[in-house]
Motif scaffolding. Structure first.
Motif, PDB file in Angstrom:
ATOM      1  N   LEU A 109       0.825  -1.203   0.000  1.00  0.00           N
ATOM      2  CA  LEU A 109       0.000   0.000   0.000  1.00  0.00           C
ATOM      3  C   LEU A 109       0.863   1.258   0.000  1.00  0.00           C
ATOM      4  O   LEU A 109       0.614   2.198  -0.778  1.00  0.00           O
ATOM      5  N   VAL A 110       1.893   1.285   0.841  1.00  0.00           N
ATOM      6  CA  VAL A 110       2.794   2.439   0.898  1.00  0.00           C
ATOM      7  C   VAL A 110       3.524   2.605  -0.436  1.00  0.00           C
ATOM      8  O   VAL A 110       3.668   3.734  -0.933  1.00  0.00           O
ATOM      9  N   CYS A 111       3.958   1.500  -1.024  1.00  0.00           N
ATOM     10  CA  CYS A 111       4.634   1.568  -2.330  1.00  0.00           C
ATOM     11  C   CYS A 111       3.698   2.115  -3.408  1.00  0.00           C
ATOM     12  O   CYS A 111       4.109   2.901  -4.269  1.00  0.00           O
ATOM     13  N   ARG A 112       2.454   1.706  -3.348  1.00  0.00           N
ATOM     14  CA  ARG A 112       1.478   2.199  -4.331  1.00  0.00           C
ATOM     15  C   ARG A 112       1.257   3.693  -4.157  1.00  0.00           C
ATOM     16  O   ARG A 112       1.174   4.436  -5.138  1.00  0.00           O
ATOM     17  N   ILE A 113       1.157   4.145  -2.909  1.00  0.00           N
ATOM     18  CA  ILE A 113       0.955   5.570  -2.642  1.00  0.00           C
ATOM     19  C   ILE A 113       2.158   6.375  -3.119  1.00  0.00           C
ATOM     20  O   ILE A 113       2.009   7.446  -3.712  1.00  0.00           O
ATOM     21  N   LYS A 114       3.358   5.851  -2.851  1.00  0.00           N
ATOM     22  CA  LYS A 114       4.579   6.555  -3.254  1.00  0.00           C
ATOM     23  C   LYS A 114       4.974   6.288  -4.700  1.00  0.00           C
ATOM     24  O   LYS A 114       5.998   6.774  -5.161  1.00  0.00           O
ATOM     25  N   LYS A 115       4.173   5.471  -5.384  1.00  0.00           N
ATOM     26  CA  LYS A 115       4.423   5.108  -6.782  1.00  0.00           C
ATOM     27  C   LYS A 115       5.810   4.500  -6.982  1.00  0.00           C
ATOM     28  O   LYS A 115       6.547   4.830  -7.909  1.00  0.00           O
ATOM     29  N   LYS A 116       6.161   3.583  -6.045  1.00  0.00           N
ATOM     30  CA  LYS A 116       7.420   2.844  -6.123  1.00  0.00           C
ATOM     31  C   LYS A 116       7.108   1.383  -6.429  1.00  0.00           C
ATOM     32  O   LYS A 116       6.044   0.880  -6.063  1.00  0.00           O
ATOM     33  N   LYS A 117       8.030   0.718  -7.082  1.00  0.00           N
ATOM     34  CA  LYS A 117       7.858  -0.702  -7.373  1.00  0.00           C
ATOM     35  C   LYS A 117       8.257  -1.507  -6.132  1.00  0.00           C
ATOM     36  O   LYS A 117       9.404  -1.433  -5.685  1.00  0.00           O
ATOM     37  N   PRO A 118       7.341  -2.303  -5.581  1.00  0.00           N
ATOM     38  CA  PRO A 118       7.672  -3.074  -4.367  1.00  0.00           C
ATOM     39  C   PRO A 118       8.508  -4.310  -4.696  1.00  0.00           C
ATOM     40  O   PRO A 118       8.469  -4.835  -5.810  1.00  0.00           O
ATOM     41  N   GLU A 119       9.280  -4.753  -3.714  1.00  0.00           N
ATOM     42  CA  GLU A 119       9.983  -6.025  -3.850  1.00  0.00           C
ATOM     43  C   GLU A 119       8.955  -7.142  -3.712  1.00  0.00           C
ATOM     44  O   GLU A 119       7.848  -6.937  -3.216  1.00  0.00           O
ATOM     45  N   LEU A 120       9.331  -8.331  -4.149  1.00  0.00           N
ATOM     46  CA  LEU A 120       8.388  -9.454  -4.141  1.00  0.00           C
ATOM     47  C   LEU A 120       8.165 -10.049  -2.761  1.00  0.00           C
ATOM     48  O   LEU A 120       7.158 -10.715  -2.539  1.00  0.00           O
ATOM     49  N   SER A 121       9.099  -9.847  -1.845  1.00  0.00           N
ATOM     50  CA  SER A 121       8.937 -10.437  -0.515  1.00  0.00           C
ATOM     51  C   SER A 121       9.664  -9.595   0.524  1.00  0.00           C
ATOM     52  O   SER A 121      10.508  -8.769   0.199  1.00  0.00           O
ATOM     53  N   LEU A 122       9.320  -9.854   1.763  1.00  0.00           N
ATOM     54  CA  LEU A 122       9.990  -9.228   2.897  1.00  0.00           C
ATOM     55  C   LEU A 122      10.860 -10.270   3.581  1.00  0.00           C
ATOM     56  O   LEU A 122      10.577 -11.468   3.493  1.00  0.00           O
ATOM     57  N   PRO A 123      11.905  -9.838   4.294  1.00  0.00           N
ATOM     58  CA  PRO A 123      12.677 -10.798   5.086  1.00  0.00           C
ATOM     59  C   PRO A 123      11.752 -11.495   6.093  1.00  0.00           C
ATOM     60  O   PRO A 123      10.920 -10.845   6.733  1.00  0.00           O
ATOM     61  N   PHE A 124      11.877 -12.817   6.206  1.00  0.00           N
ATOM     62  CA  PHE A 124      10.934 -13.577   7.024  1.00  0.00           C
ATOM     63  C   PHE A 124      11.419 -13.833   8.454  1.00  0.00           C
ATOM     64  O   PHE A 124      10.619 -14.003   9.369  1.00  0.00           O
ATOM     65  N   VAL A 125      12.746 -13.833   8.666  1.00  0.00           N
ATOM     66  CA  VAL A 125      13.276 -14.136   9.999  1.00  0.00           C
ATOM     67  C   VAL A 125      12.763 -13.168  11.074  1.00  0.00           C
ATOM     68  O   VAL A 125      12.441 -13.609  12.177  1.00  0.00           O
ATOM     69  N   PRO A 126      12.633 -11.863  10.802  1.00  0.00           N
ATOM     70  CA  PRO A 126      12.085 -10.990  11.849  1.00  0.00           C
ATOM     71  C   PRO A 126      10.680 -11.414  12.300  1.00  0.00           C
ATOM     72  O   PRO A 126      10.331 -11.255  13.477  1.00  0.00           O
ATOM     73  N   PHE A 127       9.914 -11.988  11.405  1.00  0.00           N
ATOM     74  CA  PHE A 127       8.567 -12.433  11.772  1.00  0.00           C
ATOM     75  C   PHE A 127       8.615 -13.731  12.577  1.00  0.00           C
ATOM     76  O   PHE A 127       7.789 -13.943  13.465  1.00  0.00           O
ATOM     77  N   ILE A 128       9.585 -14.593  12.276  1.00  0.00           N
ATOM     78  CA  ILE A 128       9.800 -15.785  13.110  1.00  0.00           C
ATOM     79  C   ILE A 128      10.203 -15.340  14.511  1.00  0.00           C
ATOM     80  O   ILE A 128       9.715 -15.883  15.506  1.00  0.00           O
ATOM     81  N   THR A 129      11.070 -14.338  14.584  1.00  0.00           N
ATOM     82  CA  THR A 129      11.495 -13.801  15.884  1.00  0.00           C
ATOM     83  C   THR A 129      10.310 -13.248  16.657  1.00  0.00           C
ATOM     84  O   THR A 129      10.155 -13.512  17.853  1.00  0.00           O
ATOM     85  N   LEU A 130       9.456 -12.500  15.989  1.00  0.00           N
ATOM     86  CA  LEU A 130       8.257 -11.966  16.636  1.00  0.00           C
ATOM     87  C   LEU A 130       7.364 -13.097  17.144  1.00  0.00           C
ATOM     88  O   LEU A 130       6.862 -13.048  18.273  1.00  0.00           O
ATOM     89  N   GLY A 131       7.175 -14.125  16.335  1.00  0.00           N
ATOM     90  CA  GLY A 131       6.379 -15.273  16.759  1.00  0.00           C
ATOM     91  C   GLY A 131       6.971 -15.950  17.980  1.00  0.00           C
ATOM     92  O   GLY A 131       6.255 -16.330  18.917  1.00  0.00           O
ATOM     93  N   TYR A 132       8.301 -16.099  18.008  1.00  0.00           N
ATOM     94  CA  TYR A 132       8.962 -16.715  19.170  1.00  0.00           C
ATOM     95  C   TYR A 132       8.786 -15.847  20.414  1.00  0.00           C
ATOM     96  O   TYR A 132       8.483 -16.349  21.497  1.00  0.00           O
ATOM     97  N   LEU A 133       8.966 -14.539  20.257  1.00  0.00           N
ATOM     98  CA  LEU A 133       8.790 -13.634  21.405  1.00  0.00           C
ATOM     99  C   LEU A 133       7.376 -13.707  21.971  1.00  0.00           C
ATOM    100  O   LEU A 133       7.182 -13.785  23.190  1.00  0.00           O
TER     101      LEU A 133
END
Length: 140
Positions: A109-133
Protein backbone atom coordinates in the motif's frame (compact mmCIF):
# COMPACT_ATOMS: atom_id res chain seq x y z
CA UNK A 1 13.60 -22.44 35.73
CA UNK A 2 16.76 -20.31 35.80
CA UNK A 3 18.45 -22.54 33.18
CA UNK A 4 15.37 -22.30 30.97
CA UNK A 5 15.36 -18.49 31.15
CA UNK A 6 19.04 -18.37 30.19
CA UNK A 7 18.35 -20.62 27.19
CA UNK A 8 15.40 -18.43 26.17
CA UNK A 9 17.57 -15.32 26.47
CA UNK A 10 20.29 -16.88 24.33
CA UNK A 11 17.74 -17.96 21.74
CA UNK A 12 16.30 -14.45 21.58
CA UNK A 13 19.82 -13.04 21.14
CA UNK A 14 20.51 -15.37 18.22
CA UNK A 15 17.13 -14.59 16.67
CA UNK A 16 17.72 -10.84 16.91
CA UNK A 17 21.13 -11.21 15.23
CA UNK A 18 19.50 -13.34 12.52
CA UNK A 19 16.72 -10.78 12.05
CA UNK A 20 19.15 -7.91 11.52
CA UNK A 21 21.20 -10.05 9.15
CA UNK A 22 18.09 -11.00 7.16
CA UNK A 23 16.99 -7.37 6.91
CA UNK A 24 20.43 -6.01 5.96
CA UNK A 25 21.86 -8.80 3.78
CA UNK A 26 18.84 -11.01 3.04
CA UNK A 27 20.81 -13.98 4.34
CA UNK A 28 21.50 -15.62 7.68
CA UNK A 29 24.83 -17.25 8.48
CA UNK A 30 24.84 -20.95 9.34
CA UNK A 31 26.49 -20.37 12.73
CA UNK A 32 23.31 -18.68 13.93
CA UNK A 33 21.16 -21.72 13.10
CA UNK A 34 23.82 -23.98 14.63
CA UNK A 35 23.79 -21.89 17.82
CA UNK A 36 20.01 -22.20 18.10
CA UNK A 37 20.33 -25.94 17.43
CA UNK A 38 22.88 -26.24 20.26
CA UNK A 39 20.54 -24.39 22.61
CA UNK A 40 17.71 -26.73 21.62
CA UNK A 41 19.90 -29.75 22.33
CA UNK A 42 20.83 -28.47 25.79
CA UNK A 43 17.19 -28.38 26.87
CA UNK A 44 16.17 -31.26 24.61
CA UNK A 45 13.07 -33.33 25.26
CA UNK A 46 12.17 -36.16 22.83
CA UNK A 47 8.60 -34.91 22.37
CA UNK A 48 10.01 -31.70 20.88
CA UNK A 49 10.96 -33.65 17.75
CA UNK A 50 7.30 -33.36 16.69
CA UNK A 51 8.02 -29.67 16.14
CA UNK A 52 9.88 -30.54 12.95
CA UNK A 53 6.55 -30.98 11.12
CA UNK A 54 5.87 -27.24 10.72
CA UNK A 55 9.45 -26.85 9.43
CA UNK A 56 8.79 -29.68 6.96
CA UNK A 57 5.70 -27.79 5.78
CA UNK A 58 7.91 -24.74 5.18
CA UNK A 59 10.29 -26.93 3.17
CA UNK A 60 7.44 -28.25 1.01
CA UNK A 61 6.13 -24.72 0.43
CA UNK A 62 9.63 -23.59 -0.56
CA UNK A 63 9.88 -26.45 -3.02
CA UNK A 64 6.49 -25.67 -4.55
CA UNK A 65 7.09 -21.92 -4.78
CA UNK A 66 10.65 -22.01 -6.04
CA UNK A 67 12.42 -20.86 -2.92
CA UNK A 68 10.02 -18.82 -0.77
CA UNK A 69 10.55 -19.14 2.16
CA UNK A 70 14.31 -19.32 1.71
CA UNK A 71 16.71 -21.94 2.96
CA UNK A 72 17.94 -19.79 5.84
CA UNK A 73 14.36 -19.29 7.06
CA UNK A 74 13.76 -23.04 7.01
CA UNK A 75 17.06 -23.93 8.72
CA UNK A 76 16.55 -21.35 11.42
CA UNK A 77 12.96 -22.39 12.05
CA UNK A 78 13.88 -26.10 12.09
CA UNK A 79 16.59 -25.35 14.67
CA UNK A 80 14.09 -23.42 16.75
CA UNK A 81 11.63 -26.32 16.78
CA UNK A 82 14.08 -28.43 18.83
CA UNK A 83 13.38 -26.28 21.85
CA UNK A 84 9.72 -25.53 21.12
CA UNK A 85 7.94 -28.73 20.18
CA UNK A 86 4.92 -29.11 17.91
CA UNK A 87 2.33 -26.71 19.33
CA UNK A 88 4.67 -23.84 20.05
CA UNK A 89 6.27 -24.27 16.63
CA UNK A 90 2.85 -24.13 15.00
CA UNK A 91 2.02 -21.01 17.00
CA UNK A 92 5.31 -19.36 15.99
CA UNK A 93 4.78 -20.20 12.32
CA UNK A 94 1.17 -18.96 12.41
CA UNK A 95 2.16 -15.65 14.01
CA UNK A 96 5.11 -15.27 11.62
CA UNK A 97 2.91 -15.87 8.57
CA UNK A 98 0.10 -13.63 9.81
CA UNK A 99 2.34 -10.68 10.72
CA UNK A 100 4.28 -11.11 7.47
CA UNK A 101 1.05 -10.97 5.49
CA UNK A 102 -0.11 -7.84 7.33
CA UNK A 103 3.28 -6.12 6.97
CA UNK A 104 3.48 -7.02 3.27
CA UNK A 105 0.01 -5.61 2.68
CA UNK A 106 0.97 -2.35 4.36
CA UNK A 107 4.27 -2.29 2.45
CA UNK A 108 2.48 -2.75 -0.89
CA UNK A 109 0.00 0.00 0.00
CA UNK A 110 2.79 2.44 0.90
CA UNK A 111 4.63 1.57 -2.33
CA UNK A 112 1.48 2.20 -4.33
CA UNK A 113 0.96 5.57 -2.64
CA UNK A 114 4.58 6.55 -3.25
CA UNK A 115 4.42 5.11 -6.78
CA UNK A 116 7.42 2.84 -6.12
CA UNK A 117 7.86 -0.70 -7.37
CA UNK A 118 7.67 -3.07 -4.37
CA UNK A 119 9.98 -6.03 -3.85
CA UNK A 120 8.39 -9.45 -4.14
CA UNK A 121 8.94 -10.44 -0.51
CA UNK A 122 9.99 -9.23 2.90
CA UNK A 123 12.68 -10.80 5.09
CA UNK A 124 10.93 -13.58 7.02
CA UNK A 125 13.28 -14.14 10.00
CA UNK A 126 12.09 -10.99 11.85
CA UNK A 127 8.57 -12.43 11.77
CA UNK A 128 9.80 -15.78 13.11
CA UNK A 129 11.50 -13.80 15.88
CA UNK A 130 8.26 -11.97 16.64
CA UNK A 131 6.38 -15.27 16.76
CA UNK A 132 8.96 -16.72 19.17
CA UNK A 133 8.79 -13.63 21.40
CA UNK A 134 5.00 -13.83 21.56
CA UNK A 135 5.19 -17.56 22.28
CA UNK A 136 7.70 -17.02 25.11
CA UNK A 137 5.82 -14.15 26.70
CA UNK A 138 2.49 -15.96 26.47
CA UNK A 139 3.88 -19.05 28.23
CA UNK A 140 6.04 -17.49 30.97
Amino acid sequence: MEKELVLIGLTISYLLIASFSDIKRKQVDDWISLGITAIGLIGFRPENLWGIFPAAIMLIVAYLTGGRPGGADIKLFAALTLSCGLWKSMFILFIAQLTNLIAFGIYRLVCRIKKKKPELSLPFVPFITLGYLLCVFCTI
